[in-house]
Design an enzyme around this catalytic site. Sequence first.
Site, PDB file in Angstrom:
ATOM      1  N   ASP A   9       0.875  -1.182   0.000  1.00  0.00           N
ATOM      2  CA  ASP A   9       0.000   0.000   0.000  1.00  0.00           C
ATOM      3  C   ASP A   9       0.908   1.227   0.000  1.00  0.00           C
ATOM      4  O   ASP A   9       0.895   2.020   0.917  1.00  0.00           O
ATOM      5  CB  ASP A   9      -0.948   0.002   1.202  1.00  0.00           C
ATOM      6  CG  ASP A   9      -0.225  -0.109   2.538  1.00  0.00           C
ATOM      7  OD1 ASP A   9       0.945  -0.535   2.561  1.00  0.00           O
ATOM      8  OD2 ASP A   9      -0.832   0.233   3.574  1.00  0.00           O
ATOM      9  N   ASP A  14       7.088   1.873   2.797  1.00  0.00           N
ATOM     10  CA  ASP A  14       6.969   0.914   1.689  1.00  0.00           C
ATOM     11  C   ASP A  14       7.953   1.271   0.582  1.00  0.00           C
ATOM     12  O   ASP A  14       8.558   0.392  -0.045  1.00  0.00           O
ATOM     13  CB  ASP A  14       5.559   0.929   1.096  1.00  0.00           C
ATOM     14  CG  ASP A  14       4.462   0.737   2.115  1.00  0.00           C
ATOM     15  OD1 ASP A  14       3.834  -0.329   2.115  1.00  0.00           O
ATOM     16  OD2 ASP A  14       4.217   1.673   2.903  1.00  0.00           O
ATOM     17  N   ASP A 240       8.145  -1.740   7.267  1.00  0.00           N
ATOM     18  CA  ASP A 240       8.192  -2.443   5.985  1.00  0.00           C
ATOM     19  C   ASP A 240       9.621  -2.778   5.553  1.00  0.00           C
ATOM     20  O   ASP A 240       9.876  -3.893   5.084  1.00  0.00           O
ATOM     21  CB  ASP A 240       7.474  -1.629   4.906  1.00  0.00           C
ATOM     22  CG  ASP A 240       5.963  -1.575   5.129  1.00  0.00           C
ATOM     23  OD1 ASP A 240       5.435  -2.474   5.816  1.00  0.00           O
ATOM     24  OD2 ASP A 240       5.314  -0.645   4.629  1.00  0.00           O
TER      25      ASP A 240
END
Length: 309
Positions: A9, A14, A240
């Site tokens: 996402d 990320d 992440d």
Amino acid sequence: MRKFLIDTDTASDDAVALIMAHRCPDIHVEAVTIVSGNVPVEQGVKNALYTLEVCNVSTPVYIGCSKPILRASSYAHWFHGDDGMSNRYYPEPKSQAQSAHAIEVIIETIKTYPGEITLVTLGPLTNIATALLRAPEIASLVQRCVIMGGAANTVGNVTPSAEYNIWVDPEAAKIVFHSGMPIEMVGWELSRHDAALTPAEIETITNFGTQTSRLAMECNKIALDTSMNIQSAPGLMLPDPVAIAVALDPNIVKRQGKYFVEIEITSELTRGATVVDELGVLHKTPNINVVWAINIPRWKELLYTCLRS
């Protein structure tokens, strides 16, 4: 070459994870699939495409589910900014998402390379659960499934008991956790305390002077402020990237074990909690490999190595 499939996402941490995966010479990322989570799925696509352009790679990106299976969307603008990238509002990417849907691509990729795919999930598990509902046989075809999600018998980061990715779509998480996939749960707590980047370490990374190091630190400025001012962290927490580090180098893990893990979906108070039966009191068959501790110097050195280039 090891084959990765990354479901994300795409917001600020990320983006760092995507950079790391594309900077390891023995990794080929077959596809990046986008799910609604930190930001609306369309913004997640833009952020992924822009990050990949900075990496100078052309990994195909596919748009996936635009909302959780049963619940309304709950974005994390408070942690990542309205655009997911600390409100930097980077230029529109030159490339576009592919036309195929992420669910089709997840199923097809796993079936094309049985026993070869490392599936890394960095967001809510909506895409993965939907793929499993359509093709449950893919669960046994995945080599590894590394999930950034959950909090192993510790505090959450969006409620007192739940981590954000699981909380957003707990029904999806329940499907995935009970699918039989060889899951490695990398909880958000592994990015806390000494695993967080101190201001001095952030300065070191910024001084690498590469496009990727600049992007990695710039787009996480709001996350840094939130980590320190709301979550009492000593610096920037990067859940992440920690998960992708475990996927890239399993030797980063110091302590792990297989346990029965259940997802709470009924209670509003503990919605999305990952309940780890650490002592085996439920006498149920273990379903998840829980990562309890990582080698912090090794994790940070891998991050540095990836951002230096």
